[in-house]
Design an enzyme around this catalytic site. Sequence first.
Site, PDB file in Angstrom:
ATOM      1  N   CYS A  84       0.705  -0.812  -0.379  1.00  0.00           N
ATOM      2  CA  CYS A  84       0.418  -0.062   0.167  1.00  0.00           C
ATOM      3  C   CYS A  84       0.763   1.482   0.282  1.00  0.00           C
ATOM      4  O   CYS A  84       0.193   2.504  -0.043  1.00  0.00           O
ATOM      5  CB  CYS A  84      -0.386  -0.416   1.390  1.00  0.00           C
ATOM      6  SG  CYS A  84       0.256   0.163   3.179  1.00  0.00           S
ATOM      7  N   CYS A 136      -3.847  -1.109   8.178  1.00  0.00           N
ATOM      8  CA  CYS A 136      -2.727  -0.728   8.308  1.00  0.00           C
ATOM      9  C   CYS A 136      -2.180  -1.066  10.112  1.00  0.00           C
ATOM     10  O   CYS A 136      -1.195  -0.408  10.064  1.00  0.00           O
ATOM     11  CB  CYS A 136      -3.515   0.832   9.208  1.00  0.00           C
ATOM     12  SG  CYS A 136      -3.460   1.556   7.261  1.00  0.00           S
TER      13      CYS A 136
END
Length: 330
Positions: A54, A131
């Site tokens: 990402c 995350c």
Amino acid sequence: MAKNNLIGGSIWDEYSQNVQDRMNNPKFMGEITQDEAKARGGKLIVADFGAESCGDAVRLYWLVDEKTDRIMDAKFKSFGCGTAVASSDTMAELCIGKTVDEAVKITNIDVEKAMRDTPDVPAVPPQKMHCSVMAYDVIKAAAAQYKGVDPEHFEDEIIVCECARVSLGTIKEVIRLNDLHTVEEITQYTKAGAFCKSCVRPGGHEKREYYLVDILADTRAEMEQEKKQAIIDAQVSGKFDDVSFENMTVVGQLKAIESVIDRDVRPMLMMDGGNMEILDLQKDAEGKFDVYIRYMGACSGCASGATGTLYAIENVLQENLSPNIRVLPI
């Protein structure tokens, strides 16, 4: 920073207030210098981790007391989205006060749960769950540097998706917590399988030991077996609080009805010289449960058996077991 400057509309509601606060005002963002470490009498550890999938990256600073291996302070720098900032901020806070061995046990699940406002509501939307994985990995990198070992030394979990660094334990827990039924849902919640897709099913560019399709099938089977066992246990023990009436077997449903009748109805009837018995239980096409009863003793000739008493019995069963129960006297 105003809400609409980050995320507009109802999407913002998917983020906990804790996450929003840490996005806008992180408490532990910054750095620890070598001079500061020397002044405070601790060893400075600086570890980096980047998620190629990402593009996010995080740098973690630890100030460690070498006499006790305890983390005196922690700071971070994050290069990524707001959720990465919030996750890193939470991760740094969780590290402070722990020994290095304790800190390395902090998982991405711990980080996400620590960002929640309430225990049962996820802190971030499914597409941002990954995350917290980066925060988990940078802790291992810092611990490895401090101890002079490879980060894999601390890897006690099986990693299923290397791209998003998602473990077998995390995938199984997410399936259970959110009652997931498809691989697409697993990907939405964890990012596992979102990138190279070799972990989704056999036949990808890289052979894997574990595949999402198999993990999903096995976990769903385990959940169904546990559900059946819970029903059996409830039938044996007579404790039905954790099993819905609709999910019980007919035997379990009859036992549950008898249990409620014995506790809340029969004593009332016996005070007036009456009693009752359960004759049958039938479920109709609309999902209604018809409980056929027969009055005994003084109740058999009582006029209220078709009115007040009947309604009272039905109300007790509906409140305790299911609103779909109807009581029919014979």
